[in-house]
Design a protein around this motif. Structure first.
Motif, short mmCIF file in Angstrom:
data_model
loop_
_atom_site.label_atom_id
_atom_site.label_comp_id
_atom_site.label_asym_id
_atom_site.label_seq_id
_atom_site.Cartn_x
_atom_site.Cartn_y
_atom_site.Cartn_z
N LEU A 180 29.10 2.09 8.31
CA LEU A 180 30.08 1.49 8.26
C LEU A 180 29.02 1.07 10.18
N SER A 181 28.68 1.46 11.08
CA SER A 181 28.59 1.70 12.14
C SER A 181 27.47 0.87 11.78
N LEU A 182 26.56 1.08 11.29
CA LEU A 182 25.50 -0.44 11.02
C LEU A 182 25.72 -1.62 10.85
N ILE A 183 26.57 -1.71 9.57
CA ILE A 183 27.15 -3.26 9.36
C ILE A 183 27.94 -3.36 10.45
N GLU A 184 28.77 -2.94 11.64
CA GLU A 184 29.09 -3.60 12.50
C GLU A 184 27.95 -4.03 13.51
N MET A 185 27.04 -3.78 13.27
CA MET A 185 25.75 -4.71 14.19
C MET A 185 25.58 -4.95 13.49
N ILE A 186 25.39 -5.37 11.98
CA ILE A 186 24.43 -6.34 11.63
C ILE A 186 25.78 -7.19 11.46
N VAL A 187 26.55 -7.32 11.33
CA VAL A 187 27.78 -8.27 11.85
C VAL A 187 27.64 -9.09 12.69
N GLU A 188 27.59 -8.33 14.14
CA GLU A 188 28.17 -8.38 15.58
C GLU A 188 26.40 -8.84 15.94
N PHE A 189 25.36 -8.53 15.59
CA PHE A 189 24.12 -8.90 16.11
C PHE A 189 23.54 -9.09 15.58
N PRO A 190 23.67 -10.07 14.59
CA PRO A 190 22.78 -10.41 13.01
C PRO A 190 21.44 -10.95 13.84
N GLU A 191 21.51 -11.59 15.55
CA GLU A 191 19.45 -11.69 15.79
C GLU A 191 18.77 -11.34 15.72
N HIS A 192 19.63 -9.69 16.42
CA HIS A 192 18.82 -8.40 16.37
C HIS A 192 19.11 -7.79 15.26
N ASP A 193 19.95 -6.82 14.44
CA ASP A 193 20.04 -6.15 13.54
C ASP A 193 20.03 -6.46 11.90
N ASP A 194 19.82 -7.51 11.93
CA ASP A 194 19.98 -8.37 10.54
C ASP A 194 18.88 -8.36 9.50
N THR A 195 18.29 -6.87 9.53
CA THR A 195 16.74 -7.30 9.29
C THR A 195 16.84 -6.08 7.82
N PRO A 196 16.22 -6.35 6.94
CA PRO A 196 15.68 -5.80 5.88
C PRO A 196 16.24 -3.83 6.17
N GLU A 197 15.55 -3.61 7.14
CA GLU A 197 15.11 -2.21 7.37
C GLU A 197 16.66 -1.61 7.05
N ASN A 198 17.01 -2.02 8.26
CA ASN A 198 18.21 -2.13 8.52
C ASN A 198 19.46 -2.11 7.36
N THR A 199 19.61 -2.89 6.83
CA THR A 199 20.12 -3.00 4.56
C THR A 199 19.49 -2.26 3.98
N ALA A 200 18.68 -1.71 4.29
CA ALA A 200 17.84 -1.24 2.90
C ALA A 200 18.73 0.53 3.67
N HIS A 201 18.75 0.72 4.83
CA HIS A 201 19.21 2.08 5.38
C HIS A 201 21.13 2.02 4.97
N VAL A 202 21.62 1.17 5.24
CA VAL A 202 23.22 0.87 4.77
C VAL A 202 23.27 1.42 2.95
N LEU A 203 22.11 1.04 2.50
CA LEU A 203 22.23 1.21 0.95
C LEU A 203 21.53 2.62 0.12
N GLU A 204 20.43 3.32 1.44
CA GLU A 204 20.52 4.59 1.47
C GLU A 204 21.68 5.22 1.39
N ILE A 205 22.63 4.76 2.22
CA ILE A 205 23.22 6.24 2.55
C ILE A 205 24.17 6.09 1.45
N LEU A 206 24.84 4.99 1.43
CA LEU A 206 25.86 4.84 0.15
C LEU A 206 25.08 5.67 -1.73
N GLU A 207 23.86 5.48 -1.38
CA GLU A 207 23.38 5.84 -2.64
C GLU A 207 23.07 7.46 -2.07
N GLU A 208 23.60 8.41 -1.38
CA GLU A 208 24.02 9.81 -0.86
C GLU A 208 24.58 9.76 -1.35
N VAL A 209 25.32 8.86 -0.96
CA VAL A 209 26.87 9.66 -1.23
C VAL A 209 27.63 9.47 -2.06
#
Length: 474
Positions: A180-209
């Motif tokens: 959720l904290s990663l998603i908030e960064m992506i939404v609030e600061f898309p110009e810096h944090d909306d990257t394929p790497e961050n999205t992939a990290h979110v997906l990795e966490i969700l699949e692990e859980v």
């Protein structure tokens, strides 16, 4: 809380009936002052004159007296616990008395007359939960420990009581908040944090859980057996050796064994433990066409019990007709019995073999039944192999997971399955590029679900409902 509920509460925490000793609990604010009115200390380590003077975690020998008549009721051992290190997190007094019904009733009576009230069902453990001594999953495990009737059920219950389920869920929640904290960064600061790497990290966490939750959900297949017992039906033609096998598995003569076909007229159940696995063996009536109304009812119940079982041992005696056996097995499968749970048991090997064994197994293989074993109940030939099969069947439930945490509570299993569905939805939202903000709302729904297990997010109505099922003294 009203004045009545503010009173100390008391109940007998040991079972009803007569026993050598019993334990009566008194808990809540000013419990020791109430106890002082009816307890006269005779001997204590520090020469204390009253319960309220006793330090926490000490005992004293005392008399319980009826203050109205000054008559002794019983000689007891009284123990005082002080907050926060008591079971309830509040002041608690335990009175160990003789276990006669009248003794217990009289002690409870004088405690109530001295200012206590009768405890509500599960109130001691409910106070422990409300005071942060236990999370909700641990509180529910208390009743599992009490109800455990096998070694494995007790081990699984103690694991939950020790907080292992809570720790596992805490780790999943921690990972979801990280997502959720990663998603908030992506939404609030898309110009810096909306990257394929961050999205992939979110997906990795969700699949692990999701994977962690799937392990828990699958463990309920074992947990259901531990809480409800594994059901094993002994089926077959009349006089095929079912009752003898029941006696051999249970270790004593529970069923009547005769050479007269149709002796068993109804289902007969015996509860045993096989390598710590709670098992109910159901000896069913021999299945055959009959004009006897009572026997026909037994046959009907036999078919029902067989279709509802986890394992079916279908017995074949040496003298049985292979065509009749095959016809009956086909009937059972048509009634809803799964071929995967059926094992053909060629019985009475001490007196010979069935001449049609090969034909029977050839047809069974065509029907999807592959397991068979040859036994003698009278000489206990291969009885241990049957027990090993029971154990292996249990071990293979839930994908043969090696997790030490086993979900025994149906409520927990349903909540975890709901959380898994939310995880599936959040993963799909990201994979389908619907946006991480949509995934965020679904993740929060999953967190709400998991909180209902530990009690972090739970309604007072649900709490009341859970503890209402507890015994009064717990």
């Amino acid at each position: 809380m009203n004045d009545i509920m503010d009173k100390p509460f008391c109940a007998c925490s040991t079972p009803g009936g007569a026993s050598g000793i019993a334990v009566i609990r008194l808990s809540g604010a000013n419990s020791s002052l109430v106890a002082d009115k009816v307890i006269k200390i005779i001997r204590s380590s520090g020469d204390y004159k009253s319960v309220s003077e006793m330090p926490g975690y000490t005992c004293a020998f005392a008399h319980v007296i009826d203050s109205a008549t000054n008559q002794d009721i019983d000689d007891v051992v009284v123990t005082r616990f002080v907050p926060p290190y008591s079971y309830t997190g509040e002041e608690l007094v335990e009175i160990s008395c003789h276990g006669g019904s009248c003794v217990k009733q009289e002690i409870l009576r004088v405690l109530i007359e001295a200012g206590a009230r009768v405890a509500e069902p599960g109130e001691f453990t409910k106070r422990a939960f409300l005071n942060g001594k236990l999370d909700l999953s641990q509180a529910e495990a208390v009743m599992n420990v009490i109800a455990a009737d096998s070694g494995r059920a007790l081990k699984a219950s103690n694991s939950q009581l020790n907080g292992n389920l809570r720790k596992e869920l805490d780790e999943s929640e921690k990972r979801l908040y990280e997502a959720l904290s990663l998603i908030e960064m992506i939404v609030e600061f898309p110009e810096h944090d909306d990257t394929p790497e961050n999205t992939a990290h979110v997906l990795e966490i969700l699949e692990e859980v999701r994977s962690r939750l799937n392990v828990l959900a699958n463990s309920y297949q074992k947990g259901r057996v531990l809480s409800e017992r594994m059901s094993i039906a002994l089926s077959g033609l009349p006089n095929s050796g079912k009752s003898s096998l029941l006696n051999a598995l249970s270790g004593y003569d529970r069923a009547i064994v005769t050479e007269v076909a149709g002796t068993t007229r109804d289902t007969l159940e015996v509860q045993i433990s096989v390598d710590g696995i709670p098992v109910t063996i159901v000896d069913t009536a021999g299945i055959r066409e009959t004009s006897d109304r009572i026997e026909a009812m037994g046959v009907e119940r036999a078919i029902k019990a067989t279709s509802e079982s986890d394992i079916v041992f279908y017995l074949v005696a040496p003298e049985s007709s292979d065509s009749e056996i095959i016809s009956q097995i086909e009937t059972l499968l048509n009634e809803g019995v799964s071929p995967e749970i059926v094992t053909i048991v060629f019985s009475k090997r001490d007196i010979g073999a069935n001449s049609g064994e090969d034909k029977i197994m050839e047809r069974c293989n065509e029907l999807g039944i592959s397991n068979s074993i040859k036994i003698s109940s009278m000489e206990t030939i291969s009885i241990n192999e049957l027990k090993e099969y029971i154990v292996s069947t249990y071990e293979n439930l839930g994908g043969n997971t090696s997790s030490e945490i086993i979900i025994m509570n149906k409520r927990h299993a349903q909540i975890i399955m709901a959380a898994i569905e939310y995880m599936n939805m959040s993963i799909s939202a990201i994979n389908d590029e619907l946006g991480v903000d949509i995934a965020s709302s679904v993740i929060r729904s999953a967190l709400e679900q998991l909180g209902e297990i530990t009690g972090k997010r739970v309604s007072s109505e649900l709490v009341d409902s859970i503890f209402s099922r507890f015994c009064i003294g717990k």
